[in-house]
Design a protein around this motif. Structure first.
Motif, PDB file in Angstrom:
ATOM      1  N   PRO A 177     -15.708 -73.596  48.879  1.00 27.84           N
ATOM      2  CA  PRO A 177     -16.616 -74.046  47.807  1.00 27.84           C
ATOM      3  C   PRO A 177     -16.787 -75.557  47.778  1.00 27.84           C
ATOM      4  O   PRO A 177     -17.873 -76.049  47.429  1.00 27.84           O
ATOM      5  CB  PRO A 177     -15.923 -73.527  46.549  1.00 27.84           C
ATOM      6  N   PRO A 381     -22.722 -67.333  47.955  1.00 28.92           N
ATOM      7  CA  PRO A 381     -21.482 -67.707  47.254  1.00 28.92           C
ATOM      8  C   PRO A 381     -21.208 -66.774  46.084  1.00 28.92           C
ATOM      9  O   PRO A 381     -22.143 -66.221  45.473  1.00 28.92           O
ATOM     10  CB  PRO A 381     -21.773 -69.131  46.760  1.00 28.92           C
ATOM     11  N   THR A 382     -19.935 -66.584  45.772  1.00 31.68           N
ATOM     12  CA  THR A 382     -19.562 -65.777  44.611  1.00 31.68           C
ATOM     13  C   THR A 382     -20.278 -66.305  43.368  1.00 31.68           C
ATOM     14  O   THR A 382     -20.302 -67.509  43.115  1.00 31.68           O
ATOM     15  CB  THR A 382     -18.044 -65.832  44.396  1.00 31.68           C
ATOM     16  N   HIS A 401     -14.784 -66.276  49.162  1.00 34.08           N
ATOM     17  CA  HIS A 401     -15.638 -67.052  48.265  1.00 34.08           C
ATOM     18  C   HIS A 401     -17.094 -66.620  48.293  1.00 34.08           C
ATOM     19  O   HIS A 401     -17.944 -67.300  47.706  1.00 34.08           O
ATOM     20  CB  HIS A 401     -15.556 -68.542  48.610  1.00 34.08           C
TER      21      HIS A 401
END
Length: 411
Positions: A177, A381-382, A401
């Motif tokens: 991230p 992305p999450t 992630h």
């Protein structure tokens, strides 16, 4: 002319020759990358006893550090993948660039491209690696143009807000991230991403709430260390003489591996696909197709003394587990000796079924993906609301992630 001057002259000749080979092969496509490659003394960043002819080969990586088991943990990557990734990053003068994984030579080429108004930061988790890179960069005249930091790249880089480009030069299982937070809105992330054991150097750019690929190159890198490290799951299978065949799974190991106990003592079976390929032609997309769609996909290694080790020229290290059996990619001569036919050999009570499953995917690749447009990659992305329904021909890989998708052509 003394010996050192002679070596420098020879190195310059070899570097120029290699630059031409890289350009002719399509790995170098821009004047800026070619100029950078010609300017940086590649031999100054490899161990001193490395022959110039090895340093300046198109596809030779040079190991610079091994761990206590002799496994490579740091290297100067092959020239073809270094230049290809620089082209993927689309670097321009004045950019601020982050390199993850220090070696020195790649950072020096980046510095040449972004120029005196640009900034280059090279980071690595290993202080021995960063000390070596910093020393060599200083000696080569790049000490004031590249900032070298010892840091786990899963963390944000202190003192820098955004990077126009991030180039990862170690094998990554996921995207940290922190990379996405520090990537400029219109920036490019180039990363050797591992997907079910198969890697591609993918150039990503933001598209709304996710990242989409702009290019992908076949590659192989030493794996990430630190927080971003990912350990494969291994299943060791002894043959009747105690020699081992190892199956390596990315993250989809069998739920009941004991079903494979004694599998190498069973009679081997084989099935052939009718799909052929000429010698010397790449079929790397078949490896990625297996990783996308072959149930129980894994990579295979055979210890000396096994039946497989005695037949190394007849198989490739890709396999699929089917309950109590497994099949592996095999070849036999075809096309009147100018090529091979793909097939599957298998061990286990249901070896025929395991082989048939692999043959089905070989034929599907041949019909749907071979000699077609390259697949497209995306990273969600999450929290980005990845689509719950995906088009036919899309493979998915769950990461820590986020979610990776590979969209294969369907037309």
């Amino acid at each position: 002319m003394n010996g050192k001057a002679t070596d420098e002259t020879r190195a310059a000749e070899l570097r120029g020759k290699l630059a031409g080979e890289l350009r002719d092969a399509g790995f170098i496509t821009s004047a800026s990358v070619e100029a950078a490659f010609r300017a940086v003394p590649r031999h100054a960043f490899v161990p001193a006893d490395t022959p110039l002819e090895v340093t300046y080969q198109l596809d030779s990586a040079v190991v610079t550090k091994r761990d206590e088991h002799g496994v490579a943990v740091s290297s100067v990557s092959a020239a073809y993948i270094q230049t290809a990734m620089l082209e993927q990053a689309e670097l321009k003068s004045g950019m601020t660039v982050l390199e993850i994984g220090s070696g020195g030579v790649n950072a020096a080429m980046i510095a040449e491209i972004v120029g005196p108004k640009g900034r280059v930061v090279s980071v690595d988790i290993d202080p021995e690696v960063t000390d070596r890179a910093a020393t060599l960069l200083e000696a080569a005249g790049y000490g004031d143009r590249v900032t070298v930091l010892t840091i786990d790249a899963e963390d944000e880089i202190p003192g820098f807000e955004k990077f126009n480009a991030i180039i990862v030069t170690v094998g990554a299982w996921d995207l940290a991230p922190a990379w996405l937070r520090q990537l400029a809105e219109d920036g490019t992330l180039v990363v050797p991403l591992r997907m079910n054991g198969i890697s591609r150097s993918i150039a990503f750019r933001r598209v709304n709430n996710h990242l989409a690929s702009t290019s992908a190159v076949v590659c192989g890198f030493v794996p990430m260390q630190g927080t971003g490290e990912h350990i494969d799951q291994e299943l060791r299978l002894p043959d009747p003489n105690g020699h081992m065949v190892t199956l390596r799974f990315d993250d989809r190991a069998p739920n009941n591996p004991s079903l494979l106990d004694g599998v190498l003592a069973t009679e081997r079976s084989e099935v052939w696909s009718g799909v052929t390929i000429k010698n010397g032609v790449s079929f790397a997309d078949l490896h990625l197709w297996f990783a996308s769609f072959l149930p129980g996909f894994c990579r295979l290694a055979a210890q000396e003394g096994t039946e497989l080790a005695q037949e190394r020229k007849t198989w490739f290290p890709f396999a699929g587990v089917h309950g109590d059996s497994f099949a592996y990619l095999s070849v036999r001569p075809a096309l009147e000796g100018t090529g091979v036919e793909f097939g599957a050999r298998a061990y286990g009570p249901h070896g025929q079924e395991a082989a048939a499953a692999m043959i089905k995917q070989i034929q599907a690749w041949d019909e749907r993906a071979r000699n077609r447009a390259e697949p497209m990659f995306a990273y969600w992305p999450t929290g980005s609301n990845a689509p719950t329904r995906l088009p036919d021909g899309t493979a998915t890989f769950n990461k820590t992630h986020g979610l990776v998708t590979i969209s294969w052509p369907t037309g």
